[in-house]
Design a protein around this motif. Structure first.
Motif, short mmCIF file in Angstrom:
data_model
loop_
_atom_site.label_atom_id
_atom_site.label_comp_id
_atom_site.label_asym_id
_atom_site.label_seq_id
_atom_site.Cartn_x
_atom_site.Cartn_y
_atom_site.Cartn_z
N VAL A 52 0.64 -0.99 -0.05
CA VAL A 52 -0.02 0.09 0.05
C VAL A 52 0.84 1.29 -0.13
O VAL A 52 0.48 2.38 -0.47
CB VAL A 52 -0.96 0.01 1.27
N GLU A 53 2.08 1.18 0.45
CA GLU A 53 3.14 2.24 0.35
C GLU A 53 3.33 2.89 -0.85
O GLU A 53 3.51 4.16 -0.94
CB GLU A 53 4.29 2.15 1.20
N ILE A 54 3.11 2.23 -1.77
CA ILE A 54 3.32 2.84 -3.09
C ILE A 54 2.33 3.60 -3.68
O ILE A 54 2.74 4.67 -4.38
CB ILE A 54 3.43 1.68 -4.14
N GLU A 55 1.22 3.70 -2.99
CA GLU A 55 0.05 4.68 -3.24
C GLU A 55 0.36 6.16 -2.73
O GLU A 55 -0.31 7.05 -3.30
CB GLU A 55 -1.16 4.11 -2.79
N LYS A 56 1.46 6.17 -2.12
CA LYS A 56 1.74 7.44 -1.64
C LYS A 56 2.39 8.39 -2.50
O LYS A 56 2.49 9.56 -2.65
CB LYS A 56 2.82 7.53 -0.39
N LEU A 57 2.76 7.75 -3.68
CA LEU A 57 3.54 8.39 -4.84
C LEU A 57 2.30 8.89 -5.85
O LEU A 57 2.82 9.47 -6.86
CB LEU A 57 4.43 7.54 -5.54
N ARG A 58 1.14 8.49 -5.96
CA ARG A 58 0.15 8.96 -6.62
C ARG A 58 -0.26 10.18 -6.56
O ARG A 58 -0.49 10.80 -5.40
CB ARG A 58 -1.18 8.09 -6.39
N VAL A 59 -0.41 10.88 -7.73
CA VAL A 59 -0.65 12.29 -7.88
C VAL A 59 -1.70 12.42 -9.03
O VAL A 59 -1.57 11.66 -10.11
CB VAL A 59 0.35 13.48 -7.79
N ASN A 60 -2.45 13.38 -9.02
CA ASN A 60 -3.09 13.98 -10.11
C ASN A 60 -4.03 12.87 -10.77
O ASN A 60 -3.89 12.52 -12.04
CB ASN A 60 -2.27 14.56 -11.33
N GLN A 61 -5.01 12.38 -10.29
CA GLN A 61 -5.74 10.99 -10.54
C GLN A 61 -6.67 11.61 -11.91
O GLN A 61 -7.12 12.75 -11.56
CB GLN A 61 -6.67 10.81 -9.59
N VAL A 62 -6.80 10.75 -12.61
CA VAL A 62 -7.82 10.78 -13.85
C VAL A 62 -8.68 9.77 -13.84
O VAL A 62 -8.23 8.59 -13.60
CB VAL A 62 -6.70 10.78 -15.11
N GLN A 63 -9.94 9.93 -13.93
CA GLN A 63 -11.02 9.06 -13.99
C GLN A 63 -11.63 9.02 -15.49
O GLN A 63 -11.97 10.08 -15.73
CB GLN A 63 -11.77 9.15 -12.68
N VAL A 64 -11.76 8.09 -15.98
CA VAL A 64 -12.62 7.70 -17.01
C VAL A 64 -13.87 6.87 -16.64
O VAL A 64 -13.89 6.06 -16.12
CB VAL A 64 -11.89 7.08 -18.18
#
Length: 570
Positions: A368-380
């Protein structure tokens, strides 16, 4: 394989429980390619959030007193195997790393020709101890012990070796193959309070997990029989033996032997450079492991990863009550290209691992730690993906992204029939790649794609109808069009999924990072890792698409994609 310089993988995971260090050794030294030159300034294939040092040849990972340690095999003089030292980095989250001075060098007679693979165990009193394979002056593979010099140092920057090394060695009495005796595992404590560990070996073409026992961790006695063996599999490298719970997602300490427990034995096959594992039962009375009925004991069986993935190792992280899997991902480029770019080998993202509710196979998911790097979510939003359509996912950094998509199929009438002879999923994926139109599939993602689709790595599903009228789902990772560079290995990978598409959605998650695509099918029931080196789809010129090249429509139930921040790697 001439291009395959096998990693010396040190994976040392220690955290308030039994841990380990695993390093896996190569035998091919490219002496004519050693260089101390710096890397090229143009680095389109360097990863942004997968671990790798700034230059040269690597592989390896650990945790002690709340700090994860990556002890990895590093060549300070070149991007190929040779001149190996144990380099060292630490982390508090398995994602961001701080470098330290190298930890271990060959220095004793028992390892003067090389410090190869090994594992670590936490002894009573929270004292870590490493067993590793050394190469002695006669080029025999022997087992050596090392312990930290200063237990109060959470960074474990210095290690000392036992003056009694080697503690386990081939001799005339035990008749062990002197060149096939390596990679000791994490030790476990039996009900009789004796330590046990296994070491990979072979007799002719029979792979062996040689079993040793000890009362004090210093004096070891070889058992009369191996923990397990299989004819025709060749040398077993990097064995891993650990318990899993038959309910829930939590991990178990390596010495856990209680009820509601199964065991897993994983081996890396030196002959094929593939791994496989089985789920089974460990008899503490007989000190034998028996795979469950129906297990396939070859690389045609279950794998942690069906792509570019080797020398894997797990550890029990008692702080988060999980078992974590690490694996080494080799290059698919030529040795000459590796030398030009100045580095080779990366670590896959660590994965949480547990037993599927069916009890037949394991499930994996990125920590789950990898999700700390997520930015600028795009949803389709959900939409119908008509046969032959391609939809671009914009607004995301396509060369460095985390993507999740789910597909729903409602009409199965036109599913292709699965030929009874189609038993090799990799071969089917090779023959029926992303460009080969089917009925229900191929549908999935086109990662690291160029704008004109001259280059792309396709990760997709196909649905077939079996002889018993049940539906069979195939997951593929097709690298055949990943690059215009013909020198790359563009092998296509595949796996069958234990899923019923009538009742379950076909979900796909892909971690994309410049030259690697790690994909997880249906919540991690099958995983495929690919190394690719596009010439057009690099950096800002990379694109991401959802596609359906089947004749039948499928619906995707929404897509989420995140640009990924760069991790601190060195």
């Amino acid at each position: 394989m001439a291009n395959f310089y096998l990693s010396l993988f040190l994976f040392f995971a220690l955290f308030l429980g039994h841990g380990f260090v695993e390093l896996q050794a190569s035998h091919h030294v490219y002496r004519n390619l050693q260089t101390s030159q710096s890397t090229s300034p143009n680095q389109p294939y360097r990863t942004g959030y997968h671990f790798q040092p700034p230059k040269n040849w690597i592989n390896g990972v650990m945790i002690y007193k709340g700090i994860y340690h990556l002890f990895y095999q590093y060549n300070p003089k070149g991007a190929v195997w040779g001149n190996i030292v144990w380099a060292h980095s630490t982390s508090k989250d398995l994602i961001n790393w701080i470098p330290h001075d190298p930890a271990i060098y060959p220095s004793q007679q028992s390892d003067i020709n090389g410090c190869w693979s090994g594992s670590a165990t936490i002894l009573p009193g929270e004292k870590p101890a490493i067993f590793y394979t050394g190469i002695d002056p006669h080029n025999r593979q022997v087992q050596n012990l090392a312990v930290p010099k200063n237990l109060s140092d959470p960074y474990l920057r210095e290690w000392v070796k036992s003056p009694k090394n080697p503690l386990m060695a081939p001799d005339a009495m035990n008749q062990i193959n002197t060149s096939s005796f390596r990679d000791p595992t994490t030790a476990w404590l039996g009900p009789d309070k004796r330590w046990r560990l296994i070491i990979g070996s072979k007799i002719n073409r029979k792979g062996l997990a040689i079993l040793y026992r000890s009362k004090d961790f210093l004096h070891w006695i070889k058992a009369k029989h191996p923990l397990h063996s299989v004819k025709g599999t060749g040398m077993w490298e990097c064995p891993d033996f650990f318990p899993v719970s038959t309910y829930g997602l939590n991990g178990l300490d390596t010495s856990e032997m209680g009820p509601n427990t199964k065991h897993v034995l994983k081996v890396s096959l030196d002959d094929t450079k593939h791994e496989y594992y089985t789920v089974g039962t460990y008899s503490t009375a007989k000190d034998r492991y028996v795979p469950d009925e129906g297990s396939v004991e070859s690389d045609s069986g279950l794998r942690f990863d069906y792509g570019k993935y080797y020398a894997s190792k797990t550890f029990f992280d008692s702080a988060k009550n999980r078992r974590v899997l690490w694996g080494w991902v080799n290059e698919s480029s030529s040795v000459n290209d590796d030398v030009k770019k100045g580095w080779a080998g990366i670590q896959a993202i660590p994965r949480k691992l547990w037993l599927d509710k069916s009890g037949k196979h394991l499930v994996q998911w990125p920590v789950v730690e990898i999700e700390k790097l997520r930015v600028n979510q795009v949803q389709v939003p959900s939409k119908l993906l008509k046969g032959g359509s391609v939809i671009e996912v914009t607004g995301v950094t396509a060369a460095q992204a985390d993507v999740e998509i789910s597909f729903d199929v409602s009409d199965f009438k036109k599913a292709e029939k699965l030929d009874p002879g189609w038993t090799n999923p990799q071969l089917i994926c090779s023959q029926k790649g992303a460009s080969v139109k089917g009925a229900l599939g191929p549908f999935g993602l086109l990662a690291l794609a160029s704008k004109d689709l001259k280059e792309y790595t396709a990760v997709f599903f196909r649905i077939f109808k079996g002889e018993d009228k049940k539906f069979v789902v195939l997951m593929c990772s097709d690298q055949s069009r990943s690059s215009l560079n013909s020198d790359n290995d563009k092998t296509t990978y595949g796996a069958f999924l234990n899923v019923d598409p009538i009742y379950e959605k076909l979900s796909l998650r892909s971690l994309i990072d410049h030259s690697i695509v790690e994909s997880f099918g249906v919540g991690g029931k099958a995983c495929i890792t690919a190394r690719v080196y596009p010439t057009l789809a690099i950096d800002d010129y990379a694109h991401l698409y959802a596609f359906n090249n089947g004749t039948e429509n499928v619906k995707f139930n929404g897509l989420s994609a995140w640009s990924m921040k760069k991790a601190q790697l060195f």
